[in-house]
Write a protein that holds these residues in place. Structure first.
Motif, PDB file in Angstrom:
ATOM      1  N   LYS A 230      -2.183  32.635 -25.316  1.00 11.94           N
ATOM      2  CA  LYS A 230      -1.913  34.055 -25.079  1.00 11.94           C
ATOM      3  C   LYS A 230      -2.588  34.524 -23.788  1.00 11.94           C
ATOM      4  N   ARG A 231      -3.846  34.105 -23.577  1.00 12.00           N
ATOM      5  CA  ARG A 231      -4.571  34.502 -22.358  1.00 12.00           C
ATOM      6  C   ARG A 231      -3.897  33.924 -21.111  1.00 12.00           C
ATOM      7  N   LEU A 232      -3.445  32.678 -21.189  1.00 11.98           N
ATOM      8  CA  LEU A 232      -2.803  32.058 -20.035  1.00 11.98           C
ATOM      9  C   LEU A 232      -1.429  32.665 -19.768  1.00 11.98           C
ATOM     10  N   GLN A 233      -0.733  33.093 -20.807  1.00  7.39           N
ATOM     11  CA  GLN A 233       0.541  33.791 -20.631  1.00  7.39           C
ATOM     12  C   GLN A 233       0.324  35.104 -19.877  1.00  7.39           C
ATOM     13  N   GLN A 234      -0.748  35.807 -20.217  1.00 10.23           N
ATOM     14  CA  GLN A 234      -1.066  37.068 -19.530  1.00 10.23           C
ATOM     15  C   GLN A 234      -1.362  36.832 -18.056  1.00 10.23           C
ATOM     16  N   GLU A 235      -2.031  35.728 -17.769  1.00 11.23           N
ATOM     17  CA  GLU A 235      -2.454  35.456 -16.390  1.00 11.23           C
ATOM     18  C   GLU A 235      -1.322  34.936 -15.523  1.00 11.23           C
ATOM     19  N   TYR A 236      -0.526  34.017 -16.049  1.00  4.78           N
ATOM     20  CA  TYR A 236       0.451  33.313 -15.219  1.00  4.78           C
ATOM     21  C   TYR A 236       1.906  33.636 -15.561  1.00  4.78           C
ATOM     22  N   HIS A 237       2.127  34.386 -16.634  1.00  6.72           N
ATOM     23  CA  HIS A 237       3.479  34.805 -17.027  1.00  6.72           C
ATOM     24  C   HIS A 237       4.400  33.602 -17.263  1.00  6.72           C
ATOM     25  N   CYS A 238       3.836  32.570 -17.858  1.00  3.62           N
ATOM     26  CA  CYS A 238       4.611  31.380 -18.216  1.00  3.62           C
ATOM     27  C   CYS A 238       3.918  30.694 -19.385  1.00  3.62           C
ATOM     28  N   PRO A 239       4.627  29.848 -20.101  1.00  5.64           N
ATOM     29  CA  PRO A 239       4.051  29.237 -21.309  1.00  5.64           C
ATOM     30  C   PRO A 239       3.092  28.094 -21.012  1.00  5.64           C
ATOM     31  N   THR A 240       2.305  27.746 -22.046  1.00  2.38           N
ATOM     32  CA  THR A 240       1.327  26.666 -21.985  1.00  2.38           C
ATOM     33  C   THR A 240       1.483  25.769 -23.204  1.00  2.38           C
ATOM     34  N   VAL A 241       1.291  24.483 -23.007  1.00  8.01           N
ATOM     35  CA  VAL A 241       1.205  23.523 -24.106  1.00  8.01           C
ATOM     36  C   VAL A 241      -0.243  23.064 -24.197  1.00  8.01           C
ATOM     37  N   TYR A 242      -0.840  23.250 -25.377  1.00  6.20           N
ATOM     38  CA  TYR A 242      -2.243  22.894 -25.587  1.00  6.20           C
ATOM     39  C   TYR A 242      -2.333  21.635 -26.443  1.00  6.20           C
ATOM     40  N   VAL A 243      -3.170  20.680 -26.015  1.00  5.98           N
ATOM     41  CA  VAL A 243      -3.429  19.475 -26.798  1.00  5.98           C
ATOM     42  C   VAL A 243      -4.942  19.292 -26.928  1.00  5.98           C
ATOM     43  N   SER A 244      -5.351  18.564 -27.969  1.00  3.72           N
ATOM     44  CA  SER A 244      -6.768  18.278 -28.183  1.00  3.72           C
ATOM     45  C   SER A 244      -7.129  16.934 -27.580  1.00  3.72           C
ATOM     46  N   GLY A 245      -8.337  16.840 -27.034  1.00  2.00           N
ATOM     47  CA  GLY A 245      -8.808  15.610 -26.416  1.00  2.00           C
ATOM     48  C   GLY A 245      -9.702  14.804 -27.336  1.00  2.00           C
ATOM     49  N   ALA A 246     -10.895  14.455 -26.858  1.00  2.00           N
ATOM     50  CA  ALA A 246     -11.843  13.641 -27.636  1.00  2.00           C
ATOM     51  C   ALA A 246     -12.643  14.545 -28.559  1.00  2.00           C
ATOM     52  N   ILE A 247     -12.108  14.787 -29.757  1.00  2.00           N
ATOM     53  CA  ILE A 247     -12.718  15.762 -30.667  1.00  2.00           C
ATOM     54  C   ILE A 247     -13.413  15.118 -31.854  1.00  2.00           C
ATOM     55  N   GLY A 248     -13.445  13.774 -31.912  1.00  2.00           N
ATOM     56  CA  GLY A 248     -14.149  13.118 -33.010  1.00  2.00           C
ATOM     57  C   GLY A 248     -15.645  13.326 -32.889  1.00  2.00           C
ATOM     58  N   GLY A 249     -16.314  13.327 -34.022  1.00  2.64           N
ATOM     59  CA  GLY A 249     -17.766  13.337 -33.878  1.00  2.64           C
ATOM     60  C   GLY A 249     -18.665  14.189 -34.731  1.00  2.64           C
ATOM     61  N   LEU A 250     -18.500  15.356 -35.093  1.00  4.42           N
ATOM     62  CA  LEU A 250     -17.342  16.242 -35.092  1.00  4.42           C
ATOM     63  C   LEU A 250     -17.533  17.319 -34.034  1.00  4.42           C
ATOM     64  N   LEU A 251     -16.663  17.372 -33.043  1.00  2.02           N
ATOM     65  CA  LEU A 251     -16.773  18.372 -31.994  1.00  2.02           C
ATOM     66  C   LEU A 251     -16.001  19.617 -32.398  1.00  2.02           C
ATOM     67  N   ALA A 252     -16.670  20.757 -32.342  1.00  6.62           N
ATOM     68  CA  ALA A 252     -16.099  22.009 -32.818  1.00  6.62           C
ATOM     69  C   ALA A 252     -16.602  23.158 -31.963  1.00  6.62           C
ATOM     70  N   PRO A 253     -15.992  24.343 -32.092  1.00  7.19           N
ATOM     71  CA  PRO A 253     -16.547  25.527 -31.422  1.00  7.19           C
ATOM     72  C   PRO A 253     -17.992  25.748 -31.855  1.00  7.19           C
ATOM     73  N   PRO A 254     -18.807  26.341 -30.998  1.00  9.73           N
ATOM     74  CA  PRO A 254     -20.235  26.510 -31.300  1.00  9.73           C
ATOM     75  C   PRO A 254     -20.482  27.190 -32.644  1.00  9.73           C
ATOM     76  N   HIS A 255     -21.305  26.577 -33.481  1.00  9.89           N
ATOM     77  CA  HIS A 255     -21.599  27.126 -34.800  1.00  9.89           C
ATOM     78  C   HIS A 255     -22.432  28.397 -34.733  1.00  9.89           C
ATOM     79  N   ASP A 256     -23.212  28.552 -33.657  1.00  6.67           N
ATOM     80  CA  ASP A 256     -24.059  29.745 -33.550  1.00  6.67           C
ATOM     81  C   ASP A 256     -23.369  30.881 -32.806  1.00  6.67           C
ATOM     82  N   GLY A 257     -22.061  30.739 -32.565  1.00  6.08           N
ATOM     83  CA  GLY A 257     -21.284  31.824 -31.981  1.00  6.08           C
ATOM     84  C   GLY A 257     -21.269  31.813 -30.465  1.00  6.08           C
ATOM     85  N   ILE A 258     -20.500  32.761 -29.911  1.00  2.85           N
ATOM     86  CA  ILE A 258     -20.422  32.932 -28.468  1.00  2.85           C
ATOM     87  C   ILE A 258     -20.438  34.429 -28.154  1.00  2.85           C
ATOM     88  N   VAL A 259     -20.545  34.746 -26.884  1.00  4.39           N
ATOM     89  CA  VAL A 259     -20.503  36.141 -26.438  1.00  4.39           C
ATOM     90  C   VAL A 259     -19.100  36.419 -25.916  1.00  4.39           C
TER      91      VAL A 259
END
Length: 477
Positions: A230-259
């Motif tokens: 959605k953010r990239l659509q706002q910026e570039y006015h075209c679609p995006t395809v998102y894929v996940s990379g090396a996420i084993g381990g377990l890699l996740a969004p920060p557990h202590d939150g973000i600003v």
């Protein structure tokens, strides 16, 4: 004879001065991008079991639509499609079914973002541990949707140029397994119209599990990639395809939150966090593209290899025997390059195996790696524990080849869960299922319980290394 040689040299020089070169006369890079809806229907008559975390989590409503999003590339000789599903995973046999319906396309890669907030397409998150969560009619619908999408992409190709960028955002990645190793690099290809240089689409490779909503959510959603796109659509006015990379381990969004953008601290487990995190990933892509560089993506070559991997995980073996996981399997022969007789009710060998695929797409100077599961970042960066963990199960196992070394200084992107979901791909030296456990732990770390076998890491990485050797010696499929 000498006169003819000089004349030929003068002719070549003149053509170069006029702007001719063999590369410029080659067919231009062509590109298309699109999506089709794959949101399941929620009815009172049949539950939609959400994948991830635990069994028995039924969807209650739809927050945002799920999609199959894809791009197609063509160099005039080869065409390939990369499709990303807003799903937990997809099986290789289903990918093969899709390919059989698209003989006109040289290669179709079907990835999954690994969202934990969509329907169970694998089987192990059903109503109970002994009931599959797969709705076969839904999986067949997704197959048809991907076929429809790829045909639409083939009909809408346009000439483009490509730009590549990457950016490190370690603050957006949390590793919950020791040792702490991450691949913090977000990678992006942006395609621009040859007519006016405006962006017409992006392919983004992220770094973490899409699980910003957490285990208590019961709304169907694509999780944070929805907000990234959605953010990239706002910026570039075209679609995006998102894929996940090396996420084993377990890699996740920060557990202590973000600003977030309003300088507020937000924490996982709700859509406010998914929005803030997904927007932050989108902004990282925007920052990266500010310093992007043109990249040549032609000519294209496709390298792939089917391999057998043993199923030693007792839970997976039980799930298959109960028909919770419905997948063709074979006798494990001890050799990943060959597999034995298909397993049936009447033929049950001591060790079984499934067949999957590792792929390497050579697009000009760019390598796209297709890895059929959740690869540990150690197998990307080479940051193995040194010295070896003596308490681990296989401390003397040879180190696997790693992506960083295989790619050398060439640009690359890693498509995780490409064409299959075989679970965690763990360095064999870090396999730690039996006591005593590494790091002074009283129990095994999370990971092995969702991996087929300690042999998976070596098999996948050796196969990838062989594909790189093939890539360096041939231009064919």
């Amino acid at each position: 004879m000498r006169f003819l040689t000089v004349l030929s040299a003068m002719a070549v020089t003149a053509l170069v001065l006029l702007g001719y070169s063999p590369g410029l006369c080659a067919a231009p890079l062509e590109f298309s991008i699109g999506n089709v809806d794959i949101t399941p229907d929620i009815t009172k008559d049949k539950a939609v079991w959400l994948a991830g975390y635990y069994h028995g989590r039924a969807a209650t409503e739809i927050h945002d639509r799920l999609n199959a999003r894809g791009i197609m590339l063509s160099d005039g000789n080869h065409s390939l499609a990369i499709v990303s599903l807003d799903l937990i995973g997809w099986s290789f046999p289903s990918t093969q079914q899709i390919r059989q319906q698209l003989p006109e396309v040289d290669y179709v890669m079907v990835c999954s973002t690994h969202s934990h907030e969509g329907p169970d397409t694998i089987g192990i998150w059903g109503e109970s541990v002994i009931k599959t969560g797969v709705n076969q009619a839904y999986n067949q619908r997704v197959e048809k949707a991907v076929v429809t999408l790829v045909k639409q992409l083939a009909a809408n190709l346009q000439p483009v140029t490509a730009h590549f960028a990457k950016i490190d955002r370690p603050e957006l990645v949390h590793d919950s397994r020791l040792p702490i190793v991450i691949d913090p690099t977000i990678r992006v290809l942006q395609f621009r119209s040859t007519r006016d240089n405006t962006p017409v689409g992006q392919l983004v490779q992220g770094t973490t599990h899409p699980e910003a909503l957490g285990s208590k959510n019961t709304q169907i959603t694509a999780d944070f990639p929805y907000f990234t796109q959605k953010r990239l659509q706002q910026e570039y006015h075209c679609p995006t395809v998102y894929v996940s990379g090396a996420i084993g381990g377990l890699l996740a969004p920060p557990h202590d939150g973000i600003v977030d953008r309003n300088n507020r601290s937000v924490h996982p487990g709700n859509f406010e966090y998914a929005d803030a995190y997904g927007t932050a990933v989108g902004q990282a892509v925007i920052d990266a593209l500010k310093v992007s560089r043109p990249i040549k993506l032609t000519p294209m070559a496709i390298h792939r290899q089917e391999v057998a991997i043993p199923i030693d995980n007792p839970l997976y073996r039980m799930a298959r025997s109960l028909n919770v996981i419905q997948r063709v399997s074979y006798e494990w022969t001890g050799n990943s390059k060959s597999w034995g007789q298909q397993i049936t009710r009447d033929f049950r060998p001591e060790r079984g195996a499934i067949v999957t695929e590792v792929s390497l797409l050579q697009l000009g100077t760019l390598h796209i790696l297709g890895i059929p599961g959740e690869i540990y970042p150690e197998l990307v960066t080479g940051d193995f524990p040194n010295p070896a963990l003596l308490q681990a199960d296989f401390p003397d196992a040879p180190l696997e080849p790693v992506v960083k070394t295989l790619c050398a200084n060439q640009p690359w992107m890693l498509m995780g869960l490409a064409n299959d979901e075989i679970g965690y791909i763990i360095p064999k030296r870090q396999w730690d299922r039996e006591p005593p456990f590494a790091y002074g732990r009283s129990m095994s770390q999370y990971g092995e319980i969702n991996s087929c076998s300690p042999e998976v890491g070596p098999i996948i990485m050796e196969t990838l290394a062989n594909l790189f050797k093939r890539c360096n010696t041939t231009d064919g499929n």
